[in-house]
Design a protein around this motif. Structure first.
Motif, PDB file in Angstrom:
ATOM      1  N   ASP A   1      28.182  19.233  26.000  1.00  0.00           N
ATOM      2  CA  ASP A   1      28.503  18.378  27.149  1.00  0.00           C
ATOM      3  C   ASP A   1      30.012  18.316  27.321  1.00  0.00           C
ATOM      4  N   VAL A   2      30.478  18.710  28.496  1.00  0.00           N
ATOM      5  CA  VAL A   2      31.910  18.691  28.789  1.00  0.00           C
ATOM      6  C   VAL A   2      32.194  17.572  29.786  1.00  0.00           C
ATOM      7  N   ASP A   3      33.266  16.843  29.556  1.00  0.00           N
ATOM      8  CA  ASP A   3      33.634  15.754  30.457  1.00  0.00           C
ATOM      9  C   ASP A   3      35.086  15.387  30.193  1.00  0.00           C
ATOM     10  N   SER A   4      35.678  14.673  31.131  1.00  0.00           N
ATOM     11  CA  SER A   4      37.041  14.175  30.957  1.00  0.00           C
ATOM     12  C   SER A   4      37.030  12.660  30.971  1.00  0.00           C
ATOM     13  N   THR A   5      38.110  12.071  30.517  1.00  0.00           N
ATOM     14  CA  THR A   5      38.210  10.620  30.480  1.00  0.00           C
ATOM     15  C   THR A   5      39.664  10.220  30.650  1.00  0.00           C
ATOM     16  N   ILE A   6      39.892   8.944  30.834  1.00  0.00           N
ATOM     17  CA  ILE A   6      41.243   8.411  30.965  1.00  0.00           C
ATOM     18  C   ILE A   6      41.596   7.636  29.703  1.00  0.00           C
ATOM     19  N   VAL A   7      42.754   7.928  29.147  1.00  0.00           N
ATOM     20  CA  VAL A   7      43.284   7.166  28.013  1.00  0.00           C
ATOM     21  C   VAL A   7      44.518   6.423  28.503  1.00  0.00           C
ATOM     22  N   ILE A   8      44.432   5.118  28.503  1.00  0.00           N
ATOM     23  CA  ILE A   8      45.509   4.297  29.036  1.00  0.00           C
ATOM     24  C   ILE A   8      46.707   4.323  28.090  1.00  0.00           C
ATOM     25  N   ALA A   9      47.900   4.451  28.655  1.00  0.00           N
ATOM     26  CA  ALA A   9      49.140   4.339  27.892  1.00  0.00           C
ATOM     27  C   ALA A   9      49.834   3.048  28.306  1.00  0.00           C
ATOM     28  N   HIS A  10      50.165   2.226  27.316  1.00  0.00           N
ATOM     29  CA  HIS A  10      50.804   0.942  27.602  1.00  0.00           C
ATOM     30  C   HIS A  10      52.320   1.008  27.481  1.00  0.00           C
ATOM     31  N   SER A  11      52.834   2.196  27.219  1.00  0.00           N
ATOM     32  CA  SER A  11      54.283   2.398  27.184  1.00  0.00           C
ATOM     33  C   SER A  11      54.572   3.808  27.673  1.00  0.00           C
ATOM     34  N   ASP A  12      55.843   4.087  27.911  1.00  0.00           N
ATOM     35  CA  ASP A  12      56.220   5.391  28.434  1.00  0.00           C
ATOM     36  C   ASP A  12      56.129   6.432  27.336  1.00  0.00           C
ATOM     37  N   LYS A  13      55.246   7.407  27.501  1.00  0.00           N
ATOM     38  CA  LYS A  13      55.058   8.483  26.538  1.00  0.00           C
ATOM     39  C   LYS A  13      55.161   9.822  27.256  1.00  0.00           C
ATOM     40  N   GLU A  14      55.550  10.842  26.529  1.00  0.00           N
ATOM     41  CA  GLU A  14      55.631  12.183  27.099  1.00  0.00           C
ATOM     42  C   GLU A  14      54.259  12.618  27.583  1.00  0.00           C
ATOM     43  N   GLY A  15      54.166  12.993  28.858  1.00  0.00           N
ATOM     44  CA  GLY A  15      52.899  13.421  29.429  1.00  0.00           C
ATOM     45  C   GLY A  15      52.124  12.311  30.099  1.00  0.00           C
ATOM     46  N   ALA A  16      52.460  11.063  29.830  1.00  0.00           N
ATOM     47  CA  ALA A  16      51.770   9.957  30.501  1.00  0.00           C
ATOM     48  C   ALA A  16      52.168   9.941  31.972  1.00  0.00           C
ATOM     49  N   ALA A  17      51.188   9.717  32.829  1.00  0.00           N
ATOM     50  CA  ALA A  17      51.446   9.740  34.270  1.00  0.00           C
ATOM     51  C   ALA A  17      50.363   8.934  34.979  1.00  0.00           C
ATOM     52  N   ALA A  18      50.586   8.724  36.267  1.00  0.00           N
ATOM     53  CA  ALA A  18      49.587   8.023  37.070  1.00  0.00           C
ATOM     54  C   ALA A  18      48.329   8.877  37.168  1.00  0.00           C
ATOM     55  N   THR A  19      47.165   8.261  37.002  1.00  0.00           N
ATOM     56  CA  THR A  19      45.895   8.978  37.033  1.00  0.00           C
ATOM     57  C   THR A  19      45.202   8.779  38.370  1.00  0.00           C
ATOM     58  N   TYR A  20      44.157   9.568  38.597  1.00  0.00           N
ATOM     59  CA  TYR A  20      43.416   9.455  39.853  1.00  0.00           C
ATOM     60  C   TYR A  20      42.669   8.129  39.968  1.00  0.00           C
TER      61      TYR A  20
END
Length: 460
Positions: A147-166
């Motif tokens: 089973d393949v799927d994606s998910t959102i992992v919330i970042a509570h601080s500025d991290k490399e690669g963290a960005a606004a999600t859909y």
């Protein structure tokens, strides 16, 4: 007065000895050793001319055990480190940070190779993976379901690669592949938060990694399930190529977006084309039906043998319907498959069992994926690999050492009942004995699991 009588005369003081906690974590650590995972990771992460005080394979396994035990920060390794009388020498959090920082693309490939090697051994010990099920019946003997799927992992601080999600949040957007037969997390690709849900290259990468994790004798019959984000030309063409390989059958069951062509085909369906849908137990589901659109739908450019199946059901109160759905009051969903035979109701129920991946994702988030520890993307990717190993260790423990409800329990329940158990450490007969209180309801399960794990043949 009786309500507070339990605390009368109770005092708390330091200075005790002979009592250890998190005894169940030793099961996971021992399992990693007996399975050969610690040794395989040690060999894969060894560097010529370097002899660190703490072997990097041991460090990665201890980190995975800590994550499986509920740790959410690298500093939580101290829970194991300060119980030296049971776990021996455990690296400090500084050493763990250093070990994660050493893991780059080359090391990740070596770790994946070690995991695949050990997984083959474990599946052999299991006698093959359990049979995946849907709608109250087996999906098929020898069929491995991914089973393949994606998910959102919330970042509570500025991290490399963290960005606004859909989803209008901020963080990361990883894709993962789980094995429905075993509950293992075969592959996980950490991605920036603004990565596309239907990026074909990412799906192909993570699917190739996942298939490589399946032991070779069990790659002959695969079923790939996913939502509509995976149903792109590139992914379906690739799956069609995999299915064309000699000696291998690769079926797929992927969600399908309903557009104008599909709506036209649905409108053209005669009443008798609809068959009652079945529920998760195999019984008839009231107010739901399935039908095939393949013959009514133009499919130029899509792989040969691809079928389109649609489901309709009465929406639940408050459901958001499209204008087309408002016309007749049905809610429509569709999926595509290359399975040539089988009742439509069964194929649709088999596809809906993909929803179990949401449970797997929730458990993965409860096992290290929810909180990424570093500002650096590479360290967070290495942490995700440790989290995947933690998920595998829990799955193996349940398959080889636990039964009844504990064999299906989610991580939080396992921690409360098994992993966080306390015991008294006693020395005698040239051995160390962990004495679990006889009043602990799950003491027998823990001792049985320990005996079954120690009975695993030495990996050599």
């Amino acid at each position: 007065m009786q309500l507070t009588a339990w605390s009368r005369g109770l005092r708390v003081t330091a200075g005790g000895s002979g009592v250890v906690s998190h005894v169940g974590a030793a099961l996971l650590r021992l399992l990693a050793d007996r399975a050969g995972l610690t040794g395989a990771l040690s060999a894969g992460l060894a560097r010529a001319g370097r002899w660190p005080v703490h072997d990097r394979g041991r460090v990665l396994v201890d980190l995975a055990v800590m994550i499986a035990d509920g740790g959410e920060a690298i500093a939580d390794i101290d829970v194991l480190r300060h119980q030296r009388e049971v776990f021996g020498s455990v690296a400090s959090d500084t050493t763990v940070w250093r070990a994660l920082d050493e893991i780059g693309a080359v090391q990740l490939r070596r770790i994946a190779k070690a995991r695949a090697k050990v997984r083959a051994r474990m599946w052999q010990l299991f006698g093959g993976p359990p049979t995946a099920r849907a709608a109250g019946r087996d999906i098929g003997a020898g069929v491995v379901v991914l089973d393949v799927d994606s998910t959102i992992v919330i970042a509570h601080s500025d991290k490399e690669g963290a960005a606004a999600t859909y989803k209008h949040t901020y963080g990361f957007h990883p894709i993962l592949v789980t094995c429905d037969n075993t509950g293992e997390l075969l592959a996980l690709k950490l991605r920036p938060g603004n990565a596309g849900a239907n990026t074909a290259a990412d799906h192909l990468d993570v699917l190739a990694q996942a298939i490589a994790q399946v032991p070779a004798p069990h790659r002959r019959q695969l079923l790939i399930r996913g939502d509509s984000a995976a149903a792109t030309h590139a992914v379906l063409d690739w799956l069609h190529e995999q299915d064309s390989k000699r000696g291998r059958r690769v079926e797929y069951s992927l969600g399908w977006s309903i557009g104008e062509a599909e709506r036209t085909a649905i409108t053209a369906l005669p009443t008798q084309a609809w068959s009652p849908a079945i529920d998760a137990d195999g019984g008839v589901r009231e107010g739901a039906a399935v039908a095939e659109l393949t013959g009514l739908l133009p499919l130029p450019g899509w792989p040969a043998g691809m079928r389109v199946i649609v489901r309709r059901e009465r929406p639940h109160p408050g459901a958001q319907l499209t204008q087309f759905e408002h016309r007749d009051g049905w809610r429509y969903t569709a999926f595509v498959t290359n399975t040539p035979t089988g009742a439509l109701q069964w194929l649709e129920a088999r596809h809906r069992a993909h929803a179990r991946v949401e449970d797997r994702i929730r458990c993965a988030k409860d096992t290290g994926l929810r909180r990424l520890p570093s500002r650096e993307f590479a360290i967070n990717a290495a942490w995700c690999t440790a989290a995947a190993i933690a998920v595998d260790l829990i799955a193996w423990l349940q398959l080889i050492g636990l039964d009844s409800d504990l064999a299906k329990a989610e991580p939080k329940r396992l921690r409360y009942r098994i992993l966080h158990t306390a015991a008294r450490l006693v020395h005698g007969q040239r051995r160390r004995w962990l004495r679990i209180p006889t009043t602990w309801p799950w003491a027998e399960q823990i001792t049985t699991a320990f005996n079954q794990i120690t009975a695993i043949p030495d990996p050599g």
